[in-house]
Design a protein around this motif. Structure first.
Motif, PDB file in Angstrom:
ATOM      1  N   THR A 152      35.178  33.078  38.961  1.00 42.50           N
ATOM      2  CA  THR A 152      36.368  33.376  38.606  1.00 42.50           C
ATOM      3  C   THR A 152      37.166  32.424  37.886  1.00 42.50           C
ATOM      4  N   ASP A 191      40.435  38.626  41.783  1.00 43.51           N
ATOM      5  CA  ASP A 191      39.940  38.433  42.988  1.00 43.51           C
ATOM      6  C   ASP A 191      40.967  38.502  44.019  1.00 43.51           C
ATOM      7  N   TRP A 219      34.456  40.520  46.285  1.00 45.44           N
ATOM      8  CA  TRP A 219      32.920  40.433  45.771  1.00 45.44           C
ATOM      9  C   TRP A 219      32.186  40.809  47.055  1.00 45.44           C
ATOM     10  N   TRP A 279      31.584  42.940  41.912  1.00 40.24           N
ATOM     11  CA  TRP A 279      32.823  43.101  42.359  1.00 40.24           C
ATOM     12  C   TRP A 279      33.288  44.345  42.628  1.00 40.24           C
TER      13      TRP A 279
END
Length: 256
Positions: free
Chosen positions: A65, A92, A126, A133
């Motif tokens: 990321t 995230d 994740w 994702w």
């Protein structure tokens, strides 16, 4: 672990009434429930724009990321200052959680005081099992961010929604705006700015409390507000229809 206090944080750009959730919780849990303004205002931190930039999901199938180019960091600065201008970015959730934890004052990071920031950001975690994702409504832990966009986007919509999406793509070469699909497809699912947002999110906030209190992430019974729904019809069944809780959790969380 005993949670003595729970603080909710407003999300002024969303349809979520945080005070309404606080009132709902106050009748069901044995701790002090409070409300503060937007977390990203209360605990403003000069490192947050870069932390959000680093938490950006760049590819749904890439674990890596982050994009800390100056233009992206500047975008995140503007989004923090003017949240109504943010959107369309996936983050995230665990990285955001760590950034928010670091922004808390040291005396408030203990697990006895749970912080629940209600955010207008889309969060994901994740999946090691399928290497992609997955959008989430909440991320359990301290703090426990709640994603309002995740309520509409994370649980899968009825099959007819995706069939109509594919039909439009075949006929027109691209996917129509979400609002068009939502108006064309019948079925049970929540949409952006849905008036049921507050009621539906209350169960996810309770899940955050329940996790710190018991170590149990979710309930396996789909008739319980602690259930982690993977599809929109399941979410509506768990959060918006009776009974509120399964038998085991009724004994713990039934309102006084």
């Amino acid at each position: 672990m005993t949670v003595d206090s729970l603080t909710l944080y407003r999300a002024p750009t969303t349809a979520c009434d945080v005070e309404g959730i606080a009132e709902w919780l106050d009748r069901r849990i044995d701790c002090e429930v409070g409300v503060r303004d937007r977390f990203l205002d209360v605990f403003s931190n000069p490192t947050l724009p870069e932390r959000f930039a680093e938490a950006r999901v760049l590819d749904p199938y890439d674990r890596e990321t982050g994009n800390s180019m100056l233009g992206i960091v500047r975008y995140e600065e503007r989004a923090l200052e003017n949240p109504e201008r943010a959107g369309g970015v996936l983050y995230d959730g665990l990285a955001v959680q760590r950034a928010l934890n670091d922004a808390l004052p040291a005396e408030e990071r203990g697990l006895s005081h749970l912080h629940v920031p209600v955010l207008d950001r889309a969060l994901a975690t994740w999946g090691d099992h399928d290497k992609r994702w997955h959008k989430r409504v909440n991320v359990l832990g301290q703090p426990a961010p709640i994603s309002v966009p995740g309520l509409y986007e994370a649980p899968a919509k009825p099959e007819a929604y995706y069939e109509e999406q594919q039909r439009h793509a075949l006929l027109g070469g691209d996917t129509p705006p979400r609002e068009v699909l939502e108006s064309e497809v019948e079925g049970e699912f929540l949409v952006a700015e849905d008036p049921r947002t507050t009621e539906a999110l209350a169960g996810y906030v309770l899940s955050a409390y329940h996790y710190l209190e018991t170590g149990e992430a979710f309930c396996e019974r789909s008739v319980c507000r602690l259930y982690n729904a993977h599809r929109q019809p399941e979410l509506i069944e768990a959060q918006l229809r009776g009974p509120e809780f399964c038998e085991r959790h009724t004994a713990v969380y039934a309102p006084d």
